[in-house]
Design a protein around this motif. Sequence first.
Motif, PDB file in Angstrom:
ATOM      1  N   ASP A 197       0.854  -1.186   0.000  1.00  0.00           N
ATOM      2  CA  ASP A 197       0.000   0.000   0.000  1.00  0.00           C
ATOM      3  C   ASP A 197       0.895   1.242   0.000  1.00  0.00           C
ATOM      4  O   ASP A 197       1.708   1.429   0.909  1.00  0.00           O
ATOM      5  CB  ASP A 197      -0.886  -0.020   1.248  1.00  0.00           C
ATOM      6  CG  ASP A 197      -2.005   0.995   1.163  1.00  0.00           C
ATOM      7  OD1 ASP A 197      -2.665   1.052   0.122  1.00  0.00           O
ATOM      8  OD2 ASP A 197      -2.209   1.733   2.146  1.00  0.00           O
ATOM      9  N   VAL A 198       0.754   2.086  -1.033  1.00  0.00           N
ATOM     10  CA  VAL A 198       1.545   3.314  -1.147  1.00  0.00           C
ATOM     11  C   VAL A 198       0.584   4.498  -1.131  1.00  0.00           C
ATOM     12  O   VAL A 198      -0.208   4.673  -2.056  1.00  0.00           O
ATOM     13  CB  VAL A 198       2.381   3.328  -2.443  1.00  0.00           C
ATOM     14  CG1 VAL A 198       3.217   4.600  -2.522  1.00  0.00           C
ATOM     15  CG2 VAL A 198       3.272   2.096  -2.523  1.00  0.00           C
ATOM     16  N   THR A 199       0.659   5.298  -0.077  1.00  0.00           N
ATOM     17  CA  THR A 199      -0.237   6.446   0.072  1.00  0.00           C
ATOM     18  C   THR A 199       0.587   7.723   0.109  1.00  0.00           C
ATOM     19  O   THR A 199       1.537   7.838   0.885  1.00  0.00           O
ATOM     20  CB  THR A 199      -1.062   6.332   1.367  1.00  0.00           C
ATOM     21  OG1 THR A 199      -1.786   5.094   1.356  1.00  0.00           O
ATOM     22  CG2 THR A 199      -2.042   7.490   1.483  1.00  0.00           C
ATOM     23  N   LEU A 207       3.991   3.735   3.636  1.00  0.00           N
ATOM     24  CA  LEU A 207       4.051   2.375   3.110  1.00  0.00           C
ATOM     25  C   LEU A 207       3.435   1.402   4.102  1.00  0.00           C
ATOM     26  O   LEU A 207       3.710   1.462   5.309  1.00  0.00           O
ATOM     27  CB  LEU A 207       5.506   1.977   2.835  1.00  0.00           C
ATOM     28  CG  LEU A 207       6.311   2.903   1.908  1.00  0.00           C
ATOM     29  CD1 LEU A 207       7.747   2.416   1.798  1.00  0.00           C
ATOM     30  CD2 LEU A 207       5.669   2.985   0.534  1.00  0.00           C
ATOM     31  N   ARG A 208       2.611   0.494   3.591  1.00  0.00           N
ATOM     32  CA  ARG A 208       1.970  -0.519   4.438  1.00  0.00           C
ATOM     33  C   ARG A 208       2.069  -1.878   3.743  1.00  0.00           C
ATOM     34  O   ARG A 208       1.719  -2.013   2.563  1.00  0.00           O
ATOM     35  CB  ARG A 208       0.509  -0.144   4.694  1.00  0.00           C
ATOM     36  CG  ARG A 208      -0.232  -1.064   5.664  1.00  0.00           C
ATOM     37  CD  ARG A 208      -1.581  -0.445   6.048  1.00  0.00           C
ATOM     38  NE  ARG A 208      -2.425  -0.233   4.893  1.00  0.00           N
ATOM     39  CZ  ARG A 208      -3.553  -0.918   4.632  1.00  0.00           C
ATOM     40  NH1 ARG A 208      -3.965  -1.862   5.461  1.00  0.00           N
ATOM     41  NH2 ARG A 208      -4.269  -0.642   3.562  1.00  0.00           N
ATOM     42  N   LYS A 219      -9.123   0.263   3.698  1.00  0.00           N
ATOM     43  CA  LYS A 219      -8.990   1.616   4.236  1.00  0.00           C
ATOM     44  C   LYS A 219     -10.271   2.403   3.959  1.00  0.00           C
ATOM     45  O   LYS A 219     -11.016   2.101   3.029  1.00  0.00           O
ATOM     46  CB  LYS A 219      -7.805   2.345   3.595  1.00  0.00           C
ATOM     47  CG  LYS A 219      -6.450   1.749   3.896  1.00  0.00           C
ATOM     48  CD  LYS A 219      -5.322   2.675   3.460  1.00  0.00           C
ATOM     49  CE  LYS A 219      -5.390   3.008   1.993  1.00  0.00           C
ATOM     50  NZ  LYS A 219      -4.267   3.870   1.552  1.00  0.00           N
ATOM     51  N   ASP A 220     -10.480   3.412   4.780  1.00  0.00           N
ATOM     52  CA  ASP A 220     -11.632   4.297   4.599  1.00  0.00           C
ATOM     53  C   ASP A 220     -11.204   5.686   5.062  1.00  0.00           C
ATOM     54  O   ASP A 220     -10.778   5.852   6.214  1.00  0.00           O
ATOM     55  CB  ASP A 220     -12.824   3.801   5.416  1.00  0.00           C
ATOM     56  CG  ASP A 220     -14.112   4.557   5.098  1.00  0.00           C
ATOM     57  OD1 ASP A 220     -14.015   5.755   4.731  1.00  0.00           O
ATOM     58  OD2 ASP A 220     -15.196   3.972   5.216  1.00  0.00           O
ATOM     59  N   PHE A 221     -11.300   6.661   4.174  1.00  0.00           N
ATOM     60  CA  PHE A 221     -10.827   8.007   4.518  1.00  0.00           C
ATOM     61  C   PHE A 221     -11.576   8.588   5.712  1.00  0.00           C
ATOM     62  O   PHE A 221     -11.064   9.470   6.410  1.00  0.00           O
ATOM     63  CB  PHE A 221     -10.959   8.930   3.302  1.00  0.00           C
ATOM     64  CG  PHE A 221     -12.370   9.303   2.948  1.00  0.00           C
ATOM     65  CD1 PHE A 221     -12.950  10.460   3.452  1.00  0.00           C
ATOM     66  CD2 PHE A 221     -13.130   8.492   2.116  1.00  0.00           C
ATOM     67  CE1 PHE A 221     -14.243  10.806   3.126  1.00  0.00           C
ATOM     68  CE2 PHE A 221     -14.429   8.832   1.791  1.00  0.00           C
ATOM     69  CZ  PHE A 221     -14.996   9.994   2.292  1.00  0.00           C
ATOM     70  N   ARG A 222     -12.777   8.092   5.982  1.00  0.00           N
ATOM     71  CA  ARG A 222     -13.548   8.604   7.117  1.00  0.00           C
ATOM     72  C   ARG A 222     -12.985   8.142   8.453  1.00  0.00           C
ATOM     73  O   ARG A 222     -13.378   8.648   9.508  1.00  0.00           O
ATOM     74  CB  ARG A 222     -15.004   8.160   6.983  1.00  0.00           C
ATOM     75  CG  ARG A 222     -15.738   8.806   5.803  1.00  0.00           C
ATOM     76  CD  ARG A 222     -17.076   8.163   5.554  1.00  0.00           C
ATOM     77  NE  ARG A 222     -16.941   6.764   5.146  1.00  0.00           N
ATOM     78  CZ  ARG A 222     -17.962   5.986   4.786  1.00  0.00           C
ATOM     79  NH1 ARG A 222     -19.201   6.478   4.806  1.00  0.00           N
ATOM     80  NH2 ARG A 222     -17.762   4.739   4.421  1.00  0.00           N
ATOM     81  N   LEU A 223     -12.064   7.182   8.414  1.00  0.00           N
ATOM     82  CA  LEU A 223     -11.479   6.661   9.646  1.00  0.00           C
ATOM     83  C   LEU A 223     -10.122   7.284   9.960  1.00  0.00           C
ATOM     84  O   LEU A 223      -9.470   6.892  10.922  1.00  0.00           O
ATOM     85  CB  LEU A 223     -11.321   5.139   9.537  1.00  0.00           C
ATOM     86  CG  LEU A 223     -12.605   4.350   9.257  1.00  0.00           C
ATOM     87  CD1 LEU A 223     -12.293   2.871   9.120  1.00  0.00           C
ATOM     88  CD2 LEU A 223     -13.637   4.585  10.352  1.00  0.00           C
ATOM     89  N   THR A 227      -3.781   9.268  14.889  1.00  0.00           N
ATOM     90  CA  THR A 227      -3.072   8.008  15.131  1.00  0.00           C
ATOM     91  C   THR A 227      -3.216   7.049  13.955  1.00  0.00           C
ATOM     92  O   THR A 227      -2.253   6.427  13.526  1.00  0.00           O
ATOM     93  CB  THR A 227      -3.612   7.330  16.407  1.00  0.00           C
ATOM     94  OG1 THR A 227      -3.592   8.271  17.478  1.00  0.00           O
ATOM     95  CG2 THR A 227      -2.755   6.133  16.779  1.00  0.00           C
ATOM     96  N   ASN A 228      -4.420   6.955  13.436  1.00  0.00           N
ATOM     97  CA  ASN A 228      -4.696   6.089  12.282  1.00  0.00           C
ATOM     98  C   ASN A 228      -4.649   6.950  11.020  1.00  0.00           C
ATOM     99  O   ASN A 228      -5.667   7.242  10.402  1.00  0.00           O
ATOM    100  CB  ASN A 228      -6.065   5.428  12.435  1.00  0.00           C
ATOM    101  CG  ASN A 228      -6.352   4.410  11.345  1.00  0.00           C
ATOM    102  OD1 ASN A 228      -5.483   4.061  10.545  1.00  0.00           O
ATOM    103  ND2 ASN A 228      -7.586   3.931  11.304  1.00  0.00           N
ATOM    104  N   ASN A 229      -3.439   7.373  10.646  1.00  0.00           N
ATOM    105  CA  ASN A 229      -3.317   8.367   9.574  1.00  0.00           C
ATOM    106  C   ASN A 229      -3.639   7.821   8.191  1.00  0.00           C
ATOM    107  O   ASN A 229      -3.812   8.590   7.245  1.00  0.00           O
ATOM    108  CB  ASN A 229      -1.912   8.983   9.577  1.00  0.00           C
ATOM    109  CG  ASN A 229      -0.832   7.965   9.269  1.00  0.00           C
ATOM    110  OD1 ASN A 229      -0.978   6.788   9.571  1.00  0.00           O
ATOM    111  ND2 ASN A 229       0.253   8.415   8.670  1.00  0.00           N
ATOM    112  N   LEU A 230      -3.740   6.512   8.041  1.00  0.00           N
ATOM    113  CA  LEU A 230      -4.110   5.933   6.749  1.00  0.00           C
ATOM    114  C   LEU A 230      -5.586   5.541   6.702  1.00  0.00           C
ATOM    115  O   LEU A 230      -6.088   5.150   5.651  1.00  0.00           O
ATOM    116  CB  LEU A 230      -3.247   4.700   6.448  1.00  0.00           C
ATOM    117  CG  LEU A 230      -1.747   4.956   6.255  1.00  0.00           C
ATOM    118  CD1 LEU A 230      -1.027   3.656   5.948  1.00  0.00           C
ATOM    119  CD2 LEU A 230      -1.509   5.968   5.149  1.00  0.00           C
ATOM    120  N   GLY A 231      -6.263   5.618   7.823  1.00  0.00           N
ATOM    121  CA  GLY A 231      -7.680   5.263   7.847  1.00  0.00           C
ATOM    122  C   GLY A 231      -7.922   3.777   7.664  1.00  0.00           C
ATOM    123  O   GLY A 231      -8.893   3.373   7.008  1.00  0.00           O
ATOM    124  N   VAL A 232      -7.062   2.938   8.245  1.00  0.00           N
ATOM    125  CA  VAL A 232      -7.226   1.487   8.132  1.00  0.00           C
ATOM    126  C   VAL A 232      -8.464   1.053   8.915  1.00  0.00           C
ATOM    127  O   VAL A 232      -8.686   1.488  10.050  1.00  0.00           O
ATOM    128  CB  VAL A 232      -5.977   0.751   8.654  1.00  0.00           C
ATOM    129  CG1 VAL A 232      -6.181  -0.761   8.612  1.00  0.00           C
ATOM    130  CG2 VAL A 232      -4.755   1.143   7.828  1.00  0.00           C
TER     131      VAL A 232
END
Length: 376
Positions: A197-199, A207-208, A219-223, A227-232
Amino acid sequence: MLLGTNLLMAQTDAGSAATGQAEAPKVDWTGVAYYVLIFFLICLGVAVVGKILKVYDLTLKMQGKKGLNWNTVMATFCIIFLLIGLYGAYWSFTEQGSMTLPEAASAHGVKIDEMFTVTTILTMIVFFITQILLFTFLFRYRYSAKRRAHFLPHNNTIEKVWTIIPAVVLTILVVFGFFTWQKIMNSENLKDDINIDVTGHQFAWELRYPGKDGVLGPKDFRLVTGTNNLGVNFKKKSSFDDLKVDTMYLPVNKSIRLNILAQDVIHSVYMPYFRVQLNAVPGLPTFFKFVPTITTAQMRAKLDDPKFEYTLYCNKICGGSHYNMQKVVRVVSEAEYQTWLSKQKPYLNDALRKELHFASANEQSNGSTNRLALNN
């Protein structure tokens, strides 16, 4: 040459990339001013020559003599311009040819280079033929009072030739490119792909990697939180063992699938040695597949540069600190890759566990119950 230009635009100091301390590229304004001055001097020289010829022409007429034939003068200048231009094209290839892309370090990169070479050869052949004919005709058929123009309103043969031949050549190039691209972006054999995962965001790459299950969590941008900067999304168990890494490690001769996304503005994943470039667009997930074929150690030996590193760049001008968007990429053997992977820390760290009301890693090791609070 455009690909080479892209490389020069994206690359910065390799040493800075290796240490993670990217510095703003410095512009050599002295060099720029030098070439600007040369350009103006050339323009001034042309203007001076033109004025001298004009004065000479007026002098001849004042003496009752025949003035200059300006059609011949301009036609001669066209031939001079042609010769200078052809030499300039030759000089560009001989002096700046080394600025093209480096040796391909991926399986599809070889095909990309073949396409680029074929296209360059064809376009250069057309360039030289058309330019020589254009300026030769300008000189040969300049105005003459002794010759009457012949008007050719239409010729079916000529129309067919300059329509069919370019159409056939372009069709071959397009079809060749289409099948090459289809092969690169082949979505089959997903089980064999290593998903990464490249964001992108201003101004860094995140990188994930998947954990032991080999599956990246959704992932969900609403999340997205601090702390959860990628919205996993941790409603899915596949997210629990995901890994967050700082350096991209790739096993050699394995299929890699980069899942690409941006969080703010358009970025562009660019790894020139692997011939990888694809935009990272907010709200539009994309992917790129490739197989690295040359390890970092092998490339260091080839280049005789022990400090060499493959690098992930951003090839879109995404803001003031665009140059900071670099990540070191290392291609290693399968054994080295597995060893490195086993040492990486999970994305679900203690701070994120606390935010989501998970049991901490220590509590889990003590046998405490792990309670999941659904992401809101």
